[in-house]
Design a protein around this motif. Structure first.
Motif, short mmCIF file in Angstrom:
data_model
loop_
_atom_site.label_atom_id
_atom_site.label_comp_id
_atom_site.label_asym_id
_atom_site.label_seq_id
_atom_site.Cartn_x
_atom_site.Cartn_y
_atom_site.Cartn_z
N GLN A 1 39.21 33.07 49.58
CA GLN A 1 39.57 31.60 49.62
C GLN A 1 39.82 31.05 48.19
OE1 GLN A 1 37.14 32.91 51.69
NE2 GLN A 1 38.33 32.98 53.64
N GLN A 2 38.90 31.47 47.52
CA GLN A 2 38.86 30.98 46.15
C GLN A 2 40.01 31.53 45.32
OE1 GLN A 2 35.10 32.34 45.01
NE2 GLN A 2 34.24 29.99 45.40
N ILE A 3 40.61 32.57 45.59
CA ILE A 3 41.86 33.35 44.97
C ILE A 3 42.98 32.53 45.44
CG2 ILE A 3 43.15 35.17 44.76
CD1 ILE A 3 40.70 37.06 44.81
N ARG A 4 43.08 32.24 46.94
CA ARG A 4 44.05 31.49 47.24
C ARG A 4 44.10 30.05 46.51
NH1 ARG A 4 42.29 34.32 51.90
NH2 ARG A 4 44.10 35.74 52.73
N ALA A 5 43.01 29.41 46.67
CA ALA A 5 43.13 27.82 45.89
C ALA A 5 43.50 28.11 44.74
CB ALA A 5 41.56 27.38 46.01
N MET A 6 43.07 29.09 44.10
CA MET A 6 43.44 29.40 42.41
C MET A 6 44.97 29.24 42.35
SD MET A 6 42.15 32.00 39.71
CE MET A 6 42.92 33.48 40.41
N TYR A 7 45.27 30.08 43.28
CA TYR A 7 47.04 30.35 43.22
C TYR A 7 47.72 29.00 43.49
CZ TYR A 7 47.64 35.21 42.26
OH TYR A 7 47.84 36.66 41.55
N ALA A 8 47.16 28.24 44.63
CA ALA A 8 47.86 26.91 44.91
C ALA A 8 47.56 26.06 43.97
CB ALA A 8 46.90 26.56 46.22
N GLN A 9 46.63 26.09 43.16
CA GLN A 9 46.74 25.24 42.02
C GLN A 9 47.74 25.40 40.80
OE1 GLN A 9 42.55 25.33 40.76
NE2 GLN A 9 41.73 23.92 42.15
N MET A 10 47.99 26.59 40.82
CA MET A 10 49.01 26.92 39.94
C MET A 10 50.48 26.90 40.72
SD MET A 10 47.84 30.52 38.04
CE MET A 10 47.74 31.48 39.26
N GLU B 1 49.22 38.67 50.45
CA GLU B 1 47.97 39.33 50.89
C GLU B 1 47.61 40.91 49.65
OE1 GLU B 1 45.58 38.77 53.11
OE2 GLU B 1 46.70 36.99 53.02
N SER B 2 48.80 41.27 49.29
CA SER B 2 48.57 42.52 48.46
C SER B 2 47.92 41.93 47.05
CB SER B 2 50.01 43.18 48.32
OG SER B 2 50.94 42.52 47.73
N GLN B 3 48.52 40.70 46.64
CA GLN B 3 47.94 40.20 45.46
C GLN B 3 46.36 39.98 45.41
OE1 GLN B 3 50.84 36.87 44.93
NE2 GLN B 3 51.76 37.97 43.11
N ILE B 4 45.94 39.53 46.65
CA ILE B 4 44.73 38.88 47.04
C ILE B 4 43.92 40.16 47.05
CG2 ILE B 4 42.98 37.83 48.40
CD1 ILE B 4 45.39 36.12 49.14
N ARG B 5 44.34 41.12 47.58
CA ARG B 5 43.74 42.63 47.80
C ARG B 5 43.47 43.43 46.40
NH1 ARG B 5 46.38 43.14 52.66
NH2 ARG B 5 47.93 44.67 51.56
N GLN B 6 44.54 43.09 45.76
CA GLN B 6 44.56 43.75 44.16
C GLN B 6 43.41 42.96 43.46
OE1 GLN B 6 47.95 43.29 42.27
NE2 GLN B 6 47.40 44.73 40.54
N ILE B 7 43.49 41.78 43.42
CA ILE B 7 42.40 40.92 42.73
C ILE B 7 41.10 41.22 43.03
CG2 ILE B 7 41.47 38.77 42.02
CD1 ILE B 7 44.49 37.75 42.07
#
Length: 76
Positions: free
Chosen positions: A45-54, A60-66
């Protein structure tokens, strides 16, 4: 008390302190690693929020990769 007994007692105390410090360090490091594994400082959820701020929508593959790269760094 003889000098040899005093020296032996001092060496015993110093040895016990060194062993206690070593065992305490190993225990604390193990507990810290276990805590990080069970409660990672970042989640999806924090990764999604970080991307949303950008202004981006992550796949999903980007989130899994991170997350996988974070987990591989945490296991070292």
């Amino acid at each position: 008390m003889s000098t040899g007994a005093i020296v032996g007692m001092v060496l015993g105390i110093v040895g016990a302190l060194i062993m206690g410090a070593f065992i305490g360090y190993r225990w604390a490091a193990s507990a810290f690693k276990k805590q990080l594994k069970n409660n990672p400082p970042i989640n999806e959820q924090q990764i999604r929020a970080m991307y949303a701020q950008m202004g981006r929508k992550p796949s999903e593959s980007q989130i899994r990769q991170i997350m996988n790269s974070y987990k591989s760094q945490a296991n070292k």
